[in-house]
Scaffold this motif. Structure first.
Motif, PDB file in Angstrom:
ATOM      1  N   GLU A  27      48.267-130.562 -65.798  1.00  0.00           N
ATOM      2  CA  GLU A  27      49.190-130.552 -64.665  1.00  0.00           C
ATOM      3  C   GLU A  27      49.885-131.900 -64.572  1.00  0.00           C
ATOM      4  O   GLU A  27      49.256-132.939 -64.802  1.00  0.00           O
ATOM      5  CB  GLU A  27      48.405-130.257 -63.369  1.00  0.00           C
ATOM      6  N   GLU A  43      47.154-134.753 -64.691  1.00  0.00           N
ATOM      7  CA  GLU A  43      45.797-134.196 -64.631  1.00  0.00           C
ATOM      8  C   GLU A  43      45.348-133.817 -66.041  1.00  0.00           C
ATOM      9  O   GLU A  43      46.107-133.226 -66.811  1.00  0.00           O
ATOM     10  CB  GLU A  43      45.789-132.970 -63.729  1.00  0.00           C
ATOM     11  N   THR A 181      47.465-128.863 -57.444  1.00  0.00           N
ATOM     12  CA  THR A 181      46.001-128.753 -57.370  1.00  0.00           C
ATOM     13  C   THR A 181      45.342-129.938 -58.077  1.00  0.00           C
ATOM     14  O   THR A 181      44.666-129.778 -59.096  1.00  0.00           O
ATOM     15  CB  THR A 181      45.523-127.440 -58.015  1.00  0.00           C
ATOM     16  N   PRO A 182      45.534-131.154 -57.555  1.00  0.00           N
ATOM     17  CA  PRO A 182      44.985-132.325 -58.248  1.00  0.00           C
ATOM     18  C   PRO A 182      43.453-132.287 -58.324  1.00  0.00           C
ATOM     19  O   PRO A 182      42.787-132.160 -57.293  1.00  0.00           O
ATOM     20  CB  PRO A 182      45.467-133.495 -57.379  1.00  0.00           C
ATOM     21  N   GLY A 183      42.921-132.372 -59.513  1.00  0.00           N
ATOM     22  CA  GLY A 183      41.477-132.415 -59.710  1.00  0.00           C
ATOM     23  C   GLY A 183      40.796-131.068 -59.613  1.00  0.00           C
ATOM     24  O   GLY A 183      39.565-130.991 -59.692  1.00  0.00           O
ATOM     25  N   LEU A 184      41.579-130.018 -59.453  1.00  0.00           N
ATOM     26  CA  LEU A 184      41.029-128.678 -59.272  1.00  0.00           C
ATOM     27  C   LEU A 184      41.670-127.725 -60.271  1.00  0.00           C
ATOM     28  O   LEU A 184      42.758-127.978 -60.796  1.00  0.00           O
ATOM     29  CB  LEU A 184      41.330-128.173 -57.866  1.00  0.00           C
ATOM     30  N   GLU A 185      40.977-126.590 -60.482  1.00  0.00           N
ATOM     31  CA  GLU A 185      41.543-125.541 -61.318  1.00  0.00           C
ATOM     32  C   GLU A 185      42.937-125.164 -60.819  1.00  0.00           C
ATOM     33  O   GLU A 185      43.166-125.083 -59.621  1.00  0.00           O
ATOM     34  CB  GLU A 185      40.609-124.324 -61.249  1.00  0.00           C
ATOM     35  N   ASN A 186      43.832-124.929 -61.757  1.00  0.00           N
ATOM     36  CA  ASN A 186      45.207-124.613 -61.367  1.00  0.00           C
ATOM     37  C   ASN A 186      45.329-123.195 -60.811  1.00  0.00           C
ATOM     38  O   ASN A 186      44.506-122.327 -61.085  1.00  0.00           O
ATOM     39  CB  ASN A 186      46.139-124.746 -62.577  1.00  0.00           C
TER      40      ASN A 186
HETATM   41 CA   LIG Z   1      45.006-128.831 -61.207  1.00  0.00          CA
END
Ligand SMILES: [Ca+2]
Length: 190
Positions: A27, A43, A181-186
């Motif tokens: 990302e 990301e 979605t920083p640091g999370l699944e897209n």
């Molecule tokens: Ca993400």
């Protein structure tokens, strides 16, 4: 003064134990139209096993117009575990915002180019390479969250889409803008 006086030195002695394809660009968040405090970031997903430290990872940013590339270096211990995501943000190294794991603002204060090439290196290992054509100015350029992060699949532009969702990340809202979605699944591409 020499023009290079402000450049920080590289850390050639640190070679993170990261093999080709174990970090995947998932990302990108470039310059935004309108109010924004989430800022710009990159990301990466870790596809290897166990836990690694990214200290010493270099990210080379090559603008699409062929102008000079920039290099940012992870200069602090920054761990990531199997299946997790790490966010490298244009922020202060000492005081990154909550959604940023490592702030590279001291290496690279320009914005991400709207189109270009990103290369992730662990010493001379090219871990991942991504060509992107046009970052959205609202939200993020996001690898399809319905797919497993993969260094080959992320070369396919049809596996990417703009994430313009106005749903904030979980937890207290402390920033303004369309977060992605920083640091999370897209999110899945539709
Ligand atoms: Ca993400």
């Amino acid at each position: 003064l020499l023009a290079t006086a402000c450049e920080r030195e590289a850390l050639p002695s640190i070679c993170p134990d990261v093999q080709e394809g174990e970090l995947v660009v998932t990302e990108l968040r470039g310059e935004q139209d309108g109010s924004d405090t989430y800022g710009q970031w990159i990301e990466l997903a870790y596809t290897g096993a166990g836990k690694i430290d990214l200290e010493g990872v270099h990210v080379v940013l090559q603008p699409g117009d062929g102008s000079a590339s920039a290099r940012l270096i992870v200069r602090e211990p920054t761990t990531i575990e199997e299946g997790e995501y790490v966010v490298l943000g244009k922020a202060e190294t000492d005081a990154p915002p909550m959604h940023v794991d490592y702030g590279f603002g001291e290496d690279f204060s320009d914005g991400l180019d709207p189109g270009g090439i990103i290369e992730v290196y662990a010493c001379d290992v090219l871990v991942d390479r991504l060509v992107y054509k046009s970052l959205p100015t609202l939200g993020t350029w996001s690898f399809d969250g319905s797919k497993t992060p993969d260094p080959d699949a992320n070369d396919d532009e049809t596996c990417w889409c703009a994430d313009e969702s106005d749903e904030p990340p979980p937890g207290p809202v402390t920033e303004i803008g369309i977060a992605g979605t920083p640091g999370l699944e897209n999110r899945p591409c539709e």
